[in-house]
Write a protein that holds these residues in place. Sequence first.
Motif, mmCIF file in Angstrom:
data_model
loop_
_atom_site.group_PDB
_atom_site.id
_atom_site.type_symbol
_atom_site.label_atom_id
_atom_site.label_comp_id
_atom_site.label_asym_id
_atom_site.label_seq_id
_atom_site.Cartn_x
_atom_site.Cartn_y
_atom_site.Cartn_z
ATOM 1 N N GLU A 122 0.974 -1.144 -0.036
ATOM 2 C CA GLU A 122 -0.090 -0.006 -0.190
ATOM 3 C C GLU A 122 0.939 1.131 -0.036
ATOM 4 N N ARG A 123 2.037 1.106 0.813
ATOM 5 C CA ARG A 123 2.701 2.203 0.888
ATOM 6 C C ARG A 123 3.728 2.552 -0.525
ATOM 7 N N ARG A 126 1.606 4.198 -2.973
ATOM 8 C CA ARG A 126 1.188 5.409 -2.659
ATOM 9 C C ARG A 126 2.587 6.164 -3.016
ATOM 10 N N ILE A 129 2.895 6.526 -6.976
ATOM 11 C CA ILE A 129 1.916 7.387 -7.655
ATOM 12 C C ILE A 129 2.300 8.825 -7.349
ATOM 13 N N GLU A 130 2.746 9.029 -6.017
ATOM 14 C CA GLU A 130 3.049 10.505 -5.654
ATOM 15 C C GLU A 130 4.089 11.014 -6.734
ATOM 16 N N ASN A 132 4.949 9.749 -9.584
ATOM 17 C CA ASN A 132 4.254 9.952 -11.112
ATOM 18 C C ASN A 132 3.492 11.255 -10.971
ATOM 19 N N TYR A 133 2.681 11.609 -10.116
ATOM 20 C CA TYR A 133 1.824 12.701 -10.224
ATOM 21 C C TYR A 133 2.849 13.988 -10.272
ATOM 22 N N VAL A 134 3.889 14.198 -9.474
ATOM 23 C CA VAL A 134 4.865 15.311 -9.614
ATOM 24 C C VAL A 134 5.271 15.291 -11.167
ATOM 25 N N THR A 136 4.202 14.444 -13.755
ATOM 26 C CA THR A 136 2.935 14.411 -14.822
ATOM 27 C C THR A 136 2.741 15.895 -14.581
ATOM 28 N N ARG A 137 2.607 16.604 -13.439
ATOM 29 C CA ARG A 137 2.378 17.869 -13.257
ATOM 30 C C ARG A 137 3.192 18.760 -13.856
ATOM 31 N N LEU B 82 3.738 19.335 -4.230
ATOM 32 C CA LEU B 82 4.176 17.978 -3.607
ATOM 33 C C LEU B 82 5.661 17.744 -3.766
ATOM 34 N N GLU B 122 -2.889 5.838 4.981
ATOM 35 C CA GLU B 122 -2.152 5.565 4.092
ATOM 36 C C GLU B 122 -2.953 5.322 2.679
ATOM 37 N N ARG B 126 -3.220 7.221 -0.793
ATOM 38 C CA ARG B 126 -2.922 6.518 -2.248
ATOM 39 C C ARG B 126 -4.013 6.623 -3.152
ATOM 40 N N ILE B 129 -4.479 10.312 -4.707
ATOM 41 C CA ILE B 129 -3.551 10.848 -5.438
ATOM 42 C C ILE B 129 -3.505 9.853 -6.583
ATOM 43 N N TYR B 133 -4.017 11.761 -10.185
ATOM 44 C CA TYR B 133 -3.045 11.570 -11.452
ATOM 45 C C TYR B 133 -3.692 11.225 -12.701
ATOM 46 N N THR B 136 -4.694 14.694 -14.008
ATOM 47 C CA THR B 136 -3.695 15.445 -14.463
ATOM 48 C C THR B 136 -3.265 14.994 -15.839
ATOM 49 N N ILE B 140 -3.105 16.481 -19.708
ATOM 50 C CA ILE B 140 -2.199 16.548 -20.609
ATOM 51 C C ILE B 140 -2.879 16.201 -21.984
#
Lengths: 195, 195
Positions: A122-123, A126, A129-130, A132-134, A136-137, B82, B122, B126, B129, B133, B136, B140
């Motif tokens: 799970e971690r 998390r 994807i954090e 990946n999100y950064v 993508t932004r 982030l 947690e 997950r 985000i 994602y 976002t 694009i």
Amino acid sequence: MFQLLRTHIEKRVRLTDEEFESITRYFSVKKLRKRQFFLQEGNVAKHIGFVNSGCLRIYTIDQKGAEHIIQFGIEDWWVADLNSYLTGQPATYNIDAMEDSELFLLEKTARDKLLDSCPKMERFFRILIESNYVATRQRIVDTLSASAEERYLKFIRTYPKLVEQIPQNQIASYLGITPQSLSRIRKELSGRQPA
Amino acid sequence: MFQLLRTHIEKRVRLTDEEFESITRYFSVKKLRKRQFFLQEGNVAKHIGFVNSGCLRIYTIDQKGAEHIIQFGIEDWWVADLNSYLTGQPATYNIDAMEDSELFLLEKTARDKLLDSCPKMERFFRILIESNYVATRQRIVDTLSASAEERYLKFIRTYPKLVEQIPQNQIASYLGITPQSLSRIRKELSGRQPA
DNA sequence: GAGTTTAATTAACATATGTTAATCTGATTT
DNA sequence: AAATCAGATTAACATATGTTAATTAAACTC
């Protein structure tokens, strides 16, 4: 077999041998031939895929028939239509192999079980994807604020290996321009910064 | 006080009263006046913020001094740089209030403790985000494949409330065009589809 | 190895969006 | 009320990128 995946996961969370061994049992192995689809628009995404080798692309086709590549999926990356995978809605993206590739697949209910049984995963997801999100932004920023030429130069800097590996029309599609425009930009650049 | 936050979290994971009560202790409350900064480029982001009321914007300033709005942060959304928050690097984004706003802040080490002590959170982050994602990525696609006019029409459809609420030059910045271009597009549209 | 598809280049022209600058409006401040 | 300022609009002109079409080059297929 799963060495790359293990290293990939252990960049984010530590695992014992037993933990990793049990994790691998949730995955299946899939080989794709060049040009073969991993996912087609309209179908539901049943899996996400970790790219163990090869190269894939994730793209849409607009009303005018033009392809727009959203992401390349090279070794050590994941490929998915996450929206379809998470919601069960038909995929809006196509994913296919640009060269012969090997993926490790994680099916939806398998992932749900894995997330329930293993908090470290799970971690892991998390954290994965954090980042990946950064990224993508940041891509949005680049697309909004940089010219096609600047985006191309940045692409070269960011993915020097990919530039060698894939056709230019695919890079153009990723940059959001036509192959003709990219060709013109390259000509411009070669005049200005001779090799 | 924290009703909106609770509903927001419970869309993703179920909580008991006690759990939620203990979660709220990790947050602090911050009020911002219109035009006040929540984060400035170059500083390290110490917090992420849940927008309880008001409206903020996340943006960059490019070499030519032009602002590019990456995201609006309205009620029930989060605002953050982030990357800075996660890595401790200087922020590359500015975040400020477009109107008087109230945020619930989650400091970095507070979040780490929360994630360690509460697996449900947690999971919450997950899931949160993951959907950010997805959104976002869709942005694009839109930016790459749609004209400015199409993006504007989509923006109106997606955020009808925001269109009323914020100045047009801010919308132009979000769409990646100049205010003059947006004005021209609106004129075009009003000729074609009379109110 | 001939033939056929796919990718890259080039050029002429078209169009969307940017740039600069001026004007107008309404809001805010003094 | 006057003065200032931020936002919106308009217009003329500039530029980047798209479009169409032709040519060449390279990569598969039979």
